[in-house]
Design a protein around this motif. Structure first.
Motif, PDB file in Angstrom:
ATOM      1  N   UNK A   1       1.276   4.073 -10.300  1.00  0.00           N
ATOM      2  CA  UNK A   1       0.346   4.322  -9.201  1.00  0.00           C
ATOM      3  C   UNK A   1       1.158   4.565  -7.923  1.00  0.00           C
ATOM      4  N   UNK A   2       0.890   5.667  -7.251  1.00  0.00           N
ATOM      5  CA  UNK A   2       1.560   5.961  -5.989  1.00  0.00           C
ATOM      6  C   UNK A   2       1.044   5.056  -4.873  1.00  0.00           C
ATOM      7  N   UNK A   3      -0.065   4.364  -5.146  1.00  0.00           N
ATOM      8  CA  UNK A   3      -0.693   3.487  -4.147  1.00  0.00           C
ATOM      9  C   UNK A   3      -0.268   2.029  -4.309  1.00  0.00           C
ATOM     10  N   UNK A   4       0.661   1.757  -5.223  1.00  0.00           N
ATOM     11  CA  UNK A   4       1.043   0.362  -5.488  1.00  0.00           C
ATOM     12  C   UNK A   4       1.509  -0.316  -4.191  1.00  0.00           C
ATOM     13  N   UNK A   5       1.032  -1.550  -3.998  1.00  0.00           N
ATOM     14  CA  UNK A   5       1.442  -2.324  -2.822  1.00  0.00           C
ATOM     15  C   UNK A   5       1.360  -3.807  -3.178  1.00  0.00           C
ATOM     16  N   UNK A   6       2.458  -4.354  -3.669  1.00  0.00           N
ATOM     17  CA  UNK A   6       2.462  -5.727  -4.151  1.00  0.00           C
ATOM     18  C   UNK A   6       2.242  -6.733  -3.021  1.00  0.00           C
ATOM     19  N   UNK A   7       2.778  -6.453  -1.836  1.00  0.00           N
ATOM     20  CA  UNK A   7       2.635  -7.401  -0.729  1.00  0.00           C
ATOM     21  C   UNK A   7       1.183  -7.539  -0.295  1.00  0.00           C
ATOM     22  N   UNK A   8       0.473  -6.421  -0.230  1.00  0.00           N
ATOM     23  CA  UNK A   8      -0.934  -6.484   0.154  1.00  0.00           C
ATOM     24  C   UNK A   8      -1.744  -7.213  -0.923  1.00  0.00           C
ATOM     25  N   UNK A   9      -1.387  -6.996  -2.192  1.00  0.00           N
ATOM     26  CA  UNK A   9      -2.077  -7.695  -3.274  1.00  0.00           C
ATOM     27  C   UNK A   9      -1.875  -9.206  -3.165  1.00  0.00           C
TER      28      UNK A   9
END
Length: 323
Positions: free
Chosen positions: A193-201
């Motif tokens: 996913x180009x939208x991956x954002x672990x910190x926001x998750x």
């Protein structure tokens, strides 16, 4: 609904729900009311454009800018497999449903089923969930992901043009099946996913965990026992002690709470088993032995005897009537 040009007021009127429903905090609906809401969404969409089903109308305006909890949590994921795993974990916040993933080296099969079998979900809701997963994959990967298979229980009254529109969206033929099912190639299921954002998750997940805990805490004991039984039945561990341990309550407390709600553990167990058995017999081709195993019985004969006690008929009779 606003983005799709659907006015909430007439939809809520159609569903016989309060006009200020979406302005309230901590709203919970029964399964029947939730499904009625989706039927009303479809009816309102048809009144505006008879040619376009509501799920496809919504998919047209679905973007990564939506701050929808389900979509947001999914877009933060590493890939579609991870996204569906997260959605499956928190799906009880949306509806009394389960999402199962079966993987092989070449493909991944996603199956949607429901814990509450008292009223079947409307086709529009099943179609929307499948449309949602495919559109999610396309948005997050910027790739024209095409599933290998799409299926759900098709209504004989559904217009042929609807099926054609869905097939155009998915890129494959829509099949009739007892359960809503999507099959993806392994490459698409694992595509980054180009939208991956672990910190926001990591920032967002505690809120979802809290909402799930609140749901369990405010649910009746009967609801909690039913959920625990659905999870425990395939393993065959359905004693009152084991269910109480899952729920964090002692056996005496469990008995007392169920009695206060006008039922008993055995009655709740029988109700869940009977409902699931009827569902499996009508919606799947599993044998009595396979159903017995899923319901926690030692053998098929024990299941058949219990089924006759619950319903006054046999599993074979129910299957014949459904065919």
């Amino acid at each position: 609904m606003q983005d799709a040009g659907l006015n909430a007021r007439p939809i809520l009127r159609r569903a016989d729900l309060p006009g200020d429903l979406f302005a309230r905090d901590q709203v919970r609906l029964t399964s029947a009311a939730f499904f009625n809401l989706w039927t009303a969404i479809e009816d309102e969409a048809r009144s505006l454009d008879p040619e376009l089903p509501a799920p496809l109308r919504i998919a047209k305006v679905m973007t990564s800018d939506w701050f929808d909890p389900e979509l947001f949590a999914a877009l933060c994921s590493a890939n579609l497999g991870s996204a569906i795993e997260r959605i499956a974990k928190y799906v009880r916040l949306i509806a009394p449903m389960t999402i199962q993933v079966q993987r092989t080296a070449a493909r991944a099969t996603v199956i949607i089923d429901f814990l509450d079998q008292t009223k079947p979900p409307p086709g529009v809701f099943l179609a929307f969930k499948l449309v949602f997963f495919v559109q999610l994959a396309r948005l997050a990967t910027r790739t024209a992901v095409k599933p290998l298979k799409v299926a759900w229980p098709l209504s004989p009254d559904a217009p042929e043009k609807d099926t054609a529109l869905y097939e155009e969206f998915f890129g494959v033929r829509v099949e009739d099946a007892p359960l809503a099912t999507l099959v993806f190639g392994a490459e698409d299921f694992d595509r980054p996913f180009l939208t991956e954002n672990h910190k926001i998750w990591l920032f967002f997940e505690p809120s979802l965990r809290q909402r799930l805990a609140d749901l369990d805490r405010t649910a009746s004991m009967v609801e909690r026992v039913r959920s625990a039984l659905v999870e425990a039945l395939p393993a065959g561990d359905v004693s009152m002690q084991s269910v109480g341990k899952r729920l964090g309550v002692g056996t005496r407390t469990l008995q007392r709470r169920l009695q206060e709600e006008g039922t008993s553990f055995q009655h709740t167990l029988d109700t869940v088993r009977s409902s699931l058995a009827d569902h499996y017999l009508r919606k799947t081709m599993m044998t009595s032995a396979e159903i017995a195993l899923l319901l926690g019985f030692e053998d098929a004969n024990s299941f058949v005897r219990a089924f006759r006690t619950w319903t006054g008929t046999t599993p074979q009779s129910v299957r014949r009537s459904a065919s």
